[in-house]
Design an enzyme around this catalytic site. Sequence first.
Site: not given
Ligand SMILES: NC(=O)c1ccc[n+]([C@@H]2O[C@H](COP(=O)([O-])OP(=O)(O)OC[C@H]3O[C@@H](n4cnc5c(N)ncnc54)[C@H](OP(=O)(O)O)[C@@H]3O)[C@@H](O)[C@H]2O)c1
Length: 276
Positions: A48, A78, A109
Amino acid sequence: MTAIPSPTITLNSGHDIPQLGFGVFKVDPDETERIVSDALEVGYRHLDTAKIYGNEAGVGRAIAKSGIAREELFVTTKLWNDDQTDPEGAFQRSLEELGLDYVDLYLIHWPVAERGTYVDAWKGLQAIAESGRARSVGVSNFQPKHLDAILAEGGILPAVNQVELHPAFQQWELRDYLGPKGIHVESWGPLGQGKYELNELPGLQGIADAHGKSVQQVAIRWHLQEGLIVFPKSSSKERIAQNADVFDFELSDDELDVIRKADQNRRVGGHPDEIN
Ligand SMILES: NC(=O)c1ccc[n+]([C@@H]2O[C@H](COP(=O)([O-])OP(=O)(O)OC[C@H]3O[C@@H](n4cnc5c(N)ncnc54)[C@H](OP(=O)(O)O)[C@@H]3O)[C@@H](O)[C@H]2O)c1
């Protein structure tokens, strides 16, 4: 390279999406090729990204290098807010960055409703879907009022709505609206973006200990058992692997209930009405 045993969900477009994927928001463009290569090696087959992440090219290079057959991969990107007046041009640029001739899912988005352009942008995405260059199309950060506006136009039903969703922000009202329409929910920020400690929520650490898993693995398992599509991000290969190691345990109904009760209606990201 063996794929992780993720279940798939059939979208209303008829196409299947692996329920567990890998997200690349805030993955440094210079590191994206390496990190996505790690994720593909671990066995993720659903990626994604988004134009605004600036890392579509790195995602594309990792795909090309992997040698994995295109049809085994599911790639989402997106349409950024500033491009809502030219979805076709923006989509072509994304395809070029990715080095692909089609994506599996293309999303608006954010609604950025004050600009008044998302309904026409949705028509643009439908044309892209009809051309076959996006297998499925959908939206992100849409509230019921935004969905009502595009559904009133008829045409293709969005395959998904990708929204902020995690144990402290479970979005039940929106899920109850989307479910009967056959629009699947994708959870962004599934781990709360690391902006709060998951083990602060009552019961989560106990559930993790009972299964010998981390609270993050419990959260990912919860998304899967709730029928949500989920793609946690990590820049560490160890955590990338940990987040995929969620298919050897199951949360009981009581445990699901404990997590359901931990909802705090606590957003960690922007409100769709405030992103303009
Ligand atoms: N459509 C939208 O508006 C929108 C907005 C935001 C995100 N997204 C999508 O959703 C995806 C996921 O959301 P996100 O990246 O915002 O947040 P997330 O996946 O909820 O959290 C990522 C954070 O958690 C940490 N983390 C990951 N696995 C871990 C584990 N096993 N133990 C401890 N910490 C951990 C990562 O740190 P490290 O990297 O240091 O492991 C990073 O700081 C995004 O990458 C993107 O593709 C879409």
